[in-house]
Design a protein around this motif. Structure first.
Motif, PDB file in Angstrom:
ATOM      1  N   PRO A  21      32.412  25.661  -2.575  1.00 27.23           N
ATOM      2  CA  PRO A  21      32.957  26.452  -1.466  1.00 27.23           C
ATOM      3  C   PRO A  21      33.274  27.884  -1.916  1.00 27.23           C
ATOM      4  O   PRO A  21      33.970  28.102  -2.901  1.00 27.23           O
ATOM      5  N   GLY A  22      32.678  28.839  -1.214  1.00 24.91           N
ATOM      6  CA  GLY A  22      32.909  30.240  -1.529  1.00 24.91           C
ATOM      7  C   GLY A  22      32.078  30.794  -2.677  1.00 24.91           C
ATOM      8  O   GLY A  22      32.207  31.964  -3.019  1.00 24.91           O
ATOM      9  N   MET A  23      31.204  29.985  -3.293  1.00 24.45           N
ATOM     10  CA  MET A  23      30.378  30.444  -4.417  1.00 24.45           C
ATOM     11  C   MET A  23      28.940  29.989  -4.192  1.00 24.45           C
ATOM     12  O   MET A  23      28.683  28.805  -3.964  1.00 24.45           O
ATOM     13  N   SER A  24      28.006  30.946  -4.238  1.00 22.63           N
ATOM     14  CA  SER A  24      26.600  30.609  -4.038  1.00 22.63           C
ATOM     15  C   SER A  24      25.741  31.209  -5.141  1.00 22.63           C
ATOM     16  O   SER A  24      26.166  32.089  -5.886  1.00 22.63           O
ATOM     17  N   LEU A  25      24.522  30.710  -5.203  1.00 23.75           N
ATOM     18  CA  LEU A  25      23.507  31.175  -6.144  1.00 23.75           C
ATOM     19  C   LEU A  25      22.390  31.814  -5.337  1.00 23.75           C
ATOM     20  O   LEU A  25      21.775  31.157  -4.491  1.00 23.75           O
ATOM     21  N   ALA A  26      22.146  33.102  -5.573  1.00 21.40           N
ATOM     22  CA  ALA A  26      21.054  33.814  -4.889  1.00 21.40           C
ATOM     23  C   ALA A  26      19.909  34.013  -5.868  1.00 21.40           C
ATOM     24  O   ALA A  26      20.108  34.496  -6.984  1.00 21.40           O
ATOM     25  N   LEU A  27      18.732  33.632  -5.460  1.00 19.23           N
ATOM     26  CA  LEU A  27      17.516  33.741  -6.267  1.00 19.23           C
ATOM     27  C   LEU A  27      16.686  34.850  -5.633  1.00 19.23           C
ATOM     28  O   LEU A  27      16.065  34.668  -4.595  1.00 19.23           O
ATOM     29  N   TRP A  28      16.732  36.026  -6.242  1.00 18.37           N
ATOM     30  CA  TRP A  28      16.203  37.249  -5.639  1.00 18.37           C
ATOM     31  C   TRP A  28      14.896  37.630  -6.317  1.00 18.37           C
ATOM     32  O   TRP A  28      14.836  37.734  -7.551  1.00 18.37           O
ATOM     33  N   ARG A  29      13.850  37.854  -5.514  1.00 19.33           N
ATOM     34  CA  ARG A  29      12.551  38.238  -6.059  1.00 19.33           C
ATOM     35  C   ARG A  29      12.711  39.516  -6.886  1.00 19.33           C
ATOM     36  O   ARG A  29      13.157  40.545  -6.388  1.00 19.33           O
ATOM     37  N   ARG A  30      12.366  39.428  -8.162  1.00 21.48           N
ATOM     38  CA  ARG A  30      12.595  40.507  -9.137  1.00 21.48           C
ATOM     39  C   ARG A  30      12.031  41.845  -8.677  1.00 21.48           C
ATOM     40  O   ARG A  30      12.672  42.877  -8.805  1.00 21.48           O
ATOM     41  N   ASP A  31      10.818  41.853  -8.114  1.00 21.98           N
ATOM     42  CA  ASP A  31      10.196  43.125  -7.768  1.00 21.98           C
ATOM     43  C   ASP A  31      10.755  43.748  -6.492  1.00 21.98           C
ATOM     44  O   ASP A  31      10.370  44.842  -6.114  1.00 21.98           O
ATOM     45  N   GLY A  32      11.705  43.085  -5.833  1.00 24.48           N
ATOM     46  CA  GLY A  32      12.331  43.643  -4.643  1.00 24.48           C
ATOM     47  C   GLY A  32      13.752  44.134  -4.871  1.00 24.48           C
ATOM     48  O   GLY A  32      14.381  44.672  -3.960  1.00 24.48           O
ATOM     49  N   VAL A  33      14.269  43.962  -6.070  1.00 29.09           N
ATOM     50  CA  VAL A  33      15.645  44.353  -6.387  1.00 29.09           C
ATOM     51  C   VAL A  33      15.740  45.874  -6.447  1.00 29.09           C
ATOM     52  O   VAL A  33      14.874  46.536  -7.007  1.00 29.09           O
ATOM     53  N   LYS A  34      16.784  46.411  -5.853  1.00 33.17           N
ATOM     54  CA  LYS A  34      17.044  47.856  -5.896  1.00 33.17           C
ATOM     55  C   LYS A  34      18.410  48.096  -6.516  1.00 33.17           C
ATOM     56  O   LYS A  34      19.375  47.498  -6.063  1.00 33.17           O
ATOM     57  N   PRO A  35      18.553  48.906  -7.523  1.00 35.62           N
ATOM     58  CA  PRO A  35      17.484  49.484  -8.323  1.00 35.62           C
ATOM     59  C   PRO A  35      16.806  48.400  -9.152  1.00 35.62           C
ATOM     60  O   PRO A  35      17.383  47.344  -9.404  1.00 35.62           O
ATOM     61  N   LEU A  36      15.589  48.683  -9.577  1.00 32.74           N
ATOM     62  CA  LEU A  36      14.847  47.719 -10.391  1.00 32.74           C
ATOM     63  C   LEU A  36      15.638  47.380 -11.652  1.00 32.74           C
ATOM     64  O   LEU A  36      16.173  48.279 -12.309  1.00 32.74           O
TER      65      LEU A  36
END
Length: 124
Positions: free
Chosen positions: A43-58
């Motif tokens: 509760p209140g804590m999540s894991l985000a799996l973010w596509r590396r080439d879309g992260v800003k800033p890289l």
């Protein structure tokens, strides 16, 4: 006051990583797009799996530079979780080992991030 609410991991393929973590943690993503997948950890804590080439800033980091800790009740629970994950074919970097803070093992996700399962008597 500010509270931590999300762990972000940069991954090559959010869908593949969501399948991996969904199987490992026995839960479904609460959000999934082409660029990110999110799973609730607690509760209140999540894991985000973010596509590396879309992260800003890289990001400067390419792969596998993070570790997530999963605390379990005791040494027997460490060994049981190791057997469960090993039977699922999860790559293991360190089998169950007694360290100075307690018993632990380390698994790897598809991008090389480390997943440490441990039991500790202290604040670790």
């Amino acid at each position: 006051m500010i509270d931590a609410s999300k762990i972000l991991l940069y991954v090559n393929d959010p869908a593949a990583s969501a399948r991996f973590y969904g199987s490992l943690l026995e839960r479904e993503p609460i959000k999934e797009t082409a660029s990110v997948a999110v799973l609730e950890l607690a509760p209140g804590m999540s894991l985000a799996l973010w596509r590396r080439d879309g992260v800003k800033p890289l990001p400067h980091l390419r792969s596998g530079g993070n570790e997530i800790g999963f605390r379990v009740a005791d040494a027997a629970a460490v060994d049981a979780q190791y057997e469960c994950w090993a039977n699922k074919g999860v790559p293991i970097a360190l089998p169950p080992t007694d360290l100075d803070f307690g018993r632990s093992f380390v698994a790897l996700d598809p991008d090389g991030h480390r997943l440490r399962v441990y039991a500790s008597d202290g604040d670790m």
